[in-house]
Design an enzyme around this catalytic site. Structure first.
Site: not given
Length: 291
Positions: A104, A211, A271
């Site tokens: 990730d 982010y 995921h």
């Protein structure tokens, strides 16, 4: 978790980086993603430590690592800054060269590390991601729906922070229980660790800054490096039920545009394949890490 490992906090350019390390043999750096910590490696890390020196840190802003100021351009949480943290940590522990296995957001750090520090990275396994620029350049309704958080988190502070603060643990569970993996994929002790860290408002803000950097300064860095390829052997590993696995785009074909020696495989998982299918994930990693 991590019985027999040592815990260290190493200051790298003024940022305390928390990590556990143990084992012996060729060094391998394990990098976690959002919304987790080094605890995600609690099964695979000790297994790899049977024949590797394993280092599993918390990325800056996550877990028990430092939470520096981000700056107006969010550079404090850029993948370039995080990559420099990890190279500095490994050097402090005596490892000038190392393999990196990352999931990730950590895999985006690993990608940047391999570009910025090619002499340090011997091989890189990137778990369940596509390159950041590729994702932003190929946004569809399906991608925007599955990755809605990419666009929610980058809104100016402190709007996302205040909304998440209404029920942080409930929101954390919705994230961990999504993207093709159920909440039951996580061991209770690991889930408790994620909950502990996500309950900290400063940690949540730092994660959102990650982010925000990813949608701004990181894209600038990536586009400045357009055409550059990772020279170290690269493994792309993804979950068959994740957003990456469900995409009509072949992840291996995409990554071959970003690396000179790329191989890939899928795992029957969502995921969070590391915790959902640790045995299959470990088997693929052992094959890749074998000299």
């Amino acid at each position: 978790m991590f019985d027999g490992f040592q815990r260290v906090v190493t200051e790298i350019d003024g940022v305390p980086i928390h990590a556990v390390h143990g084992g012996s043999g060729p060094p391998v750096l394990l990098l976690h993603g959002f919304p987790q910590t080094h605890a995600m490696w609690h099964v695979i890390g000790p297994e790899l430590a049977r024949d590797h020196t394993v280092v599993a840190p918390d990325l800056r802003g996550y877990g028990d690592s430092g939470r520096p100021a981000s700056g107006e351009d969010h550079a404090g949480y850029s993948f370039r800054a995080m990559a420099a943290d990890q190279v500095g940590l490994m050097r402090a522990l005596g490892h000038e060269e190392f393999a990196v296995v990352a999931h990730d957001r950590g895999a985006r750090v690993a990608h940047r590390t391999a570009l910025d520090h090619p002499a340090a990275v011997t091989r890189a396994a990137l778990l369940d991601i596509l390159p950041t620029t590729h994702v932003y350049d190929h946004v569809t309704q399906a991608v925007a729906t599955a990755y809605y958080h990419w666009f929610f988190f980058i809104q100016p502070a402190d709007l996302p922070e205040r909304l998440i603060a209404a029920d942080p643990v409930g929101y954390l569970h919705s994230l961990l229980g999504g993207w093709g993996s159920g909440l039951d994929a996580f061991a209770p002790e690991a889930l408790a660790e994620y909950e502990r860290c996500f309950a900290d408002p400063d940690a949540r803000h730092a994660m959102l800054e990650d982010y925000r950097a990813g949608a701004s300064i990181d894209l600038e860095h990536d586009r400045a490096d357009a055409g550059r390829r990772v020279t170290a052997p690269l493994l792309a590993l993804w979950g068959s039920r994740s957003v990456v696995g469900a995409s009509p785009i072949d992840p291996l074909e995409v990554w071959r545009g970003y690396g000179e020696d790329v191989r890939g495989a899928t795992v029957d998982a969502g995921h969070f394949l590391v915790e959902e299918q640790p045995g299959a994930t470990l088997a693929a990693l052992r094959t890749f890490l074998r000299p």
